[in-house]
Design an enzyme around this catalytic site. Structure first.
Site, mmCIF file in Angstrom:
data_model
loop_
_atom_site.group_PDB
_atom_site.id
_atom_site.type_symbol
_atom_site.label_atom_id
_atom_site.label_comp_id
_atom_site.label_asym_id
_atom_site.label_seq_id
_atom_site.Cartn_x
_atom_site.Cartn_y
_atom_site.Cartn_z
ATOM 1 N N GLU A 168 10.140 15.222 15.767
ATOM 2 C CA GLU A 168 10.692 15.182 14.226
ATOM 3 C C GLU A 168 9.857 15.969 13.544
ATOM 4 O O GLU A 168 8.704 16.161 13.473
ATOM 5 C CB GLU A 168 10.325 13.764 13.599
ATOM 6 C CG GLU A 168 10.791 13.276 12.401
ATOM 7 C CD GLU A 168 10.440 11.866 11.735
ATOM 8 O OE1 GLU A 168 9.328 11.411 11.922
ATOM 9 O OE2 GLU A 168 11.392 11.471 11.058
ATOM 10 N N GLU A 212 10.161 0.826 10.507
ATOM 11 C CA GLU A 212 11.157 1.744 10.302
ATOM 12 C C GLU A 212 10.456 2.943 10.334
ATOM 13 O O GLU A 212 9.610 3.254 9.585
ATOM 14 C CB GLU A 212 11.633 1.454 8.699
ATOM 15 C CG GLU A 212 13.067 2.294 8.632
ATOM 16 C CD GLU A 212 12.799 3.684 8.194
ATOM 17 O OE1 GLU A 212 12.689 4.452 9.045
ATOM 18 O OE2 GLU A 212 12.777 3.891 6.853
ATOM 19 N N LYS A 216 0.899 -1.168 -0.063
ATOM 20 C CA LYS A 216 -0.076 0.141 0.026
ATOM 21 C C LYS A 216 0.745 1.351 -0.158
ATOM 22 O O LYS A 216 1.498 1.436 0.932
ATOM 23 C CB LYS A 216 -0.954 0.295 1.058
ATOM 24 C CG LYS A 216 -1.927 1.115 1.024
ATOM 25 C CD LYS A 216 -2.354 1.943 2.364
ATOM 26 C CE LYS A 216 -1.712 2.960 3.048
ATOM 27 N NZ LYS A 216 -2.086 4.230 2.084
ATOM 28 N N CYS A 255 13.425 10.242 7.061
ATOM 29 C CA CYS A 255 13.512 9.828 8.289
ATOM 30 C C CYS A 255 14.950 9.817 9.056
ATOM 31 O O CYS A 255 14.947 9.905 10.546
ATOM 32 C CB CYS A 255 13.032 8.369 8.333
ATOM 33 S SG CYS A 255 13.992 7.300 7.215
HETATM 34 P P1 NDP Z 1 1.968 7.854 8.344
HETATM 35 O O1 NDP Z 1 2.695 6.889 9.533
HETATM 36 O O2 NDP Z 1 0.523 8.165 8.764
HETATM 37 O O3 NDP Z 1 1.993 7.140 7.033
HETATM 38 C C1 NDP Z 1 2.780 5.963 6.451
HETATM 39 C C2 NDP Z 1 2.047 4.865 5.604
HETATM 40 O O4 NDP Z 1 1.001 4.281 6.654
HETATM 41 C C3 NDP Z 1 1.147 5.540 4.690
HETATM 42 O O5 NDP Z 1 0.953 4.801 3.638
HETATM 43 C C4 NDP Z 1 -0.355 5.749 5.340
HETATM 44 O O6 NDP Z 1 -1.371 5.853 4.598
HETATM 45 C C5 NDP Z 1 -0.262 4.358 6.368
HETATM 46 N N1 NDP Z 1 -1.255 4.607 7.433
HETATM 47 C C6 NDP Z 1 -1.777 5.477 7.938
HETATM 48 N N2 NDP Z 1 -2.422 5.176 9.101
HETATM 49 C C7 NDP Z 1 -2.246 3.878 9.028
HETATM 50 C C8 NDP Z 1 -2.890 2.772 10.084
HETATM 51 N N3 NDP Z 1 -3.674 3.138 11.190
HETATM 52 N N4 NDP Z 1 -2.647 1.733 9.842
HETATM 53 C C9 NDP Z 1 -1.620 1.252 8.714
HETATM 54 N N5 NDP Z 1 -1.365 2.147 7.912
HETATM 55 C C10 NDP Z 1 -1.512 3.426 8.069
HETATM 56 O O7 NDP Z 1 2.922 9.115 8.212
HETATM 57 P P2 NDP Z 1 2.227 10.287 7.608
HETATM 58 O O8 NDP Z 1 2.314 10.491 6.280
HETATM 59 O O9 NDP Z 1 0.935 10.748 8.194
HETATM 60 O O10 NDP Z 1 3.271 11.359 7.893
HETATM 61 C C11 NDP Z 1 3.124 11.850 9.362
HETATM 62 C C12 NDP Z 1 4.700 11.957 10.131
HETATM 63 O O11 NDP Z 1 5.288 10.914 10.083
HETATM 64 C C13 NDP Z 1 5.381 13.264 9.339
HETATM 65 O O12 NDP Z 1 5.391 14.307 9.488
HETATM 66 C C14 NDP Z 1 6.946 12.291 9.748
HETATM 67 O O13 NDP Z 1 7.311 13.023 11.068
HETATM 68 C C15 NDP Z 1 6.553 10.948 10.046
HETATM 69 N N6 NDP Z 1 6.952 10.224 8.763
HETATM 70 C C16 NDP Z 1 8.276 9.394 8.812
HETATM 71 C C17 NDP Z 1 8.278 8.508 7.831
HETATM 72 C C18 NDP Z 1 9.524 7.791 7.958
HETATM 73 O O14 NDP Z 1 10.249 7.523 6.996
HETATM 74 N N7 NDP Z 1 10.261 7.268 8.850
HETATM 75 C C19 NDP Z 1 7.818 8.637 6.455
HETATM 76 C C20 NDP Z 1 6.590 9.385 6.619
HETATM 77 C C21 NDP Z 1 6.153 10.205 7.544
HETATM 78 P P3 NDP Z 1 -1.667 7.420 4.044
HETATM 79 O O15 NDP Z 1 -0.680 7.894 3.172
HETATM 80 O O16 NDP Z 1 -2.888 7.206 3.316
HETATM 81 O O17 NDP Z 1 -2.051 8.292 5.348
#
Ligand code: NDP
Length: 498
Positions: A409, A278, A204, A312
């Site tokens: 972050e 991660e 996904k 990240c």
């Molecule tokens: P999320 O953790 O919400 O999203 C990551 C993925 O998980 C997306 O595909 C998201 O879908 C999906 N997702 C969201 N909610 C759920 C759930 N309950 N169960 C399973 N999957 C889910 O990150 P965000 O995009 O909202 O970003 C928020 C913050 O997270 C950022 O500001 C940053 O600080 C951090 N982040 C860290 C990352 C990293 O590489 N470590 C990457 C991205 C974000 P959808 O996109 O549709 O919400």
């Protein structure tokens, strides 16, 4: 155009060479978007073909640099997740799970080659959907994605000799949920090791960046993988949640926020599903007074302003040794004045768009908190386009460890500068975080590098460089940055029984 309120002078006023009056501005060098044909509407890639969602729902994905809608994308509901997991299970039982490694390798090589052949198309599409500069998608995201498939193709027929026992067994069906910051690269990080080890996948992508994964689905179909080996289902967080909770999934691999990572842990506790997480980070980039300063400046810039800081492992905390902190900061600011913010498709652009309105709001509010808590905020002179989501490169000096911008972050182009006097203080400050994903050390002394690397509580420690990635090198964190490793031999273990 709107001038950046944080900057003393707008670029238009500052532009030009004062000695000669000559304007040394670069001419626009836009990459053509004609190479990409984006469909108006996308279905779900299940069982080897694109199908309409049972849910009947779609959502729109937009170009964050212009807010222009790019395509309408299917929202996978519970029934769609069910179909995708069933297709993956069937492929696992009937074809992919039984296939010898040497045969699986051929498919992975094929995917790698097609990504290379279509690299330009992927790069333009990724920049359009994500907002990151074309020079990054062209030179980093896409070549690394191809490299991941090449690397893991090489492992597929050698698993029996890699220390996993004579007959390493795949886990089964992997549910993989990825974020928006490196959409194709994260898909490659998840799919390549899973496929090399004989698992089938339901992936996904993030809601805001689904298009490169959907192009990858076309590549997978073109490479002739048995139907159902890879299924790509688009949707929002609900789709991720349904996939994680699905009883037919044997392993979850997640990259994203720490908060969602914790939710996932709670959901699958007691189910026996395997999990790798991660998550976020708040890395320290530690610069000692004997560091090669020009290199260190480039490393600091690359550490936090690469990919708009949506990384990240970004070096979001600069720890500068006190004796060089002022000159280092001056030189850093001079370097930041040369960064070019704007059209992601322009080959001269260094800083592209912020991926979404939500992320821009989050960065804006954390930067405001930094000012309210007493940090000194600075941005170079730059002009923000009047449409799209933009944030100027920003440096906070005078930051203390208790400030939110030193602890949380931000996931944006914002650097917090702290100082230290001794190596012990540097270690204590660097490790003073709930995260533990990465760190950087800048010094000319090899012994100090080794000593720091042992003491820094981080999964990856870069020395005199930053943000270097290689498929052979394991990547992952400690504490709230998650667990499990991706890449290298350690990354294969996450997809094998044992
Ligand atoms: P999320 O953790 O919400 O999203 C990551 C993925 O998980 C997306 O595909 C998201 O879908 C999906 N997702 C969201 N909610 C759920 C759930 N309950 N169960 C399973 N999957 C889910 O990150 P965000 O995009 O909202 O970003 C928020 C913050 O997270 C950022 O500001 C940053 O600080 C951090 N982040 C860290 C990352 C990293 O590489 N470590 C990457 C991205 C974000 P959808 O996109 O549709 O919400």
């Amino acid at each position: 155009m709107v001038s950046n309120p944080g900057s003393p002078v707008a670029a238009g006023e500052a532009g030009g060479d004062l000695r000669t009056g000559t304007d040394w501005e670069y001419a626009p060098a836009p990459e053509s978007r004609d190479i990409v044909s984006i469909h108006d509407e996308y279905g779900l890639f299940i069982g080897g073909e694109f199908t309409a969602p049972v849910s009947g729902e779609h959502f729109s994905t937009v170009n964050p640099a212009s807010e222009e809608p790019l395509a309408s994308v299917a929202q996978a509901g519970e029934a769609d997740v069910d179909r995708a997991v069933a297709a993956a299970r069937q492929a696992y039982d009937q074809s992919w799970g039984k296939m010898p490694g040497r045969e699986r390798a051929k498919y992975l090589y094929r995917i790698a080659r097609v990504i290379q052949e279509r690299a330009r198309e992927f790069a333009v599409l990724e920049s359009l959907d994500n907002g990151k500069p074309i020079k990054e998608t062209r030179d980093v995201d896409i070549p690394l994605a191809a490299a991941h498939f090449f690397y893991h193709a090489g492992w597929a027929d050698k698993l029996g000799y890699a220390g996993f026992g004579p007959d390493p067994r795949p886990i089964g069906v992997a549910g993989q949920v990825i974020p928006w910051n490196f959409p194709l690269l994260m898909a490659a990080w998840k799919l390549a090791p899973a496929l090399a080890t004989g698992n089938t996948c339901v992936l996904k992508p993030a809601e805001t960046t689904p298009l490169s994964a959907l192009l990858l689905a076309e590549v997978i179909a073109e490479a002739g993988l048995p139907p159902g080996t890879v299924n790509i289902i688009t949707g929002d967080g609900r789709t991720g949640r349904d996939l994680v909770a699905h009883p037919g999934v044997d392993k979850i691999a997640f990259t994203g926020s720490t908060e969602v990572g914790k939710q996932i842990q709670r959901t699958i506790a007691g189910t026996g599903k395997r999990l790798t997480l991660e998550l976020g980070g708040k890395a320290a980039n530690v610069v000692f007074d004997d560091a090669p300063i020009d290199q260190a400046i480039e490393g600091i810039v690359n550490g936090i302003f690469f990919n708009q800081g949506h990384v990240c492992c970004a070096g979001s905390r600069l720890l500068a040794q006190e004796s060089i902190a002022d000159p280092l900061l001056d030189r850093l600011k001079a370097r930041l004045e040369t960064l070019r913010l704007g059209d992601p498709l322009d080959k001269n652009t260094d800083i592209g768009a912020i991926n979404s309105r939500e992320q821009l709001d989050k960065i804006t509010s954390l930067a405001a908190a930094g000012e309210a808590e007493g940090g000194q905020r600075w941005s170079p002179a730059c002009v923000l386009p009047d449409r799209g989501y933009w944030f100027p490169p920003t440096v906070f000096s005078g930051v203390s460890q208790s400030h939110r911008i030193a602890r949380e972050e931000i996931f944006g182009p914002v650097l917090s500068v702290l100082t230290f006097r001794t190596p012990e203080e540097a270690v204590a400050k660097a490790n003073n975080t709930p995260y533990g994903l990465s760190a950087g050390v800048w010094t000319e002394k090899g012994s100090r590098i080794l000593s720091m690397a042992q003491k820094l509580r981080a999964g990856v420690v870069w020395a005199n460089t930053y943000n270097r990635f290689d498929p052979a090198s394991p990547f992952g964190g400690y504490q709230e940055s998650g667990f499990g490793r991706e890449g290298g031999r350690a990354g294969l273990a996450a997809y094998l029984h044992g």
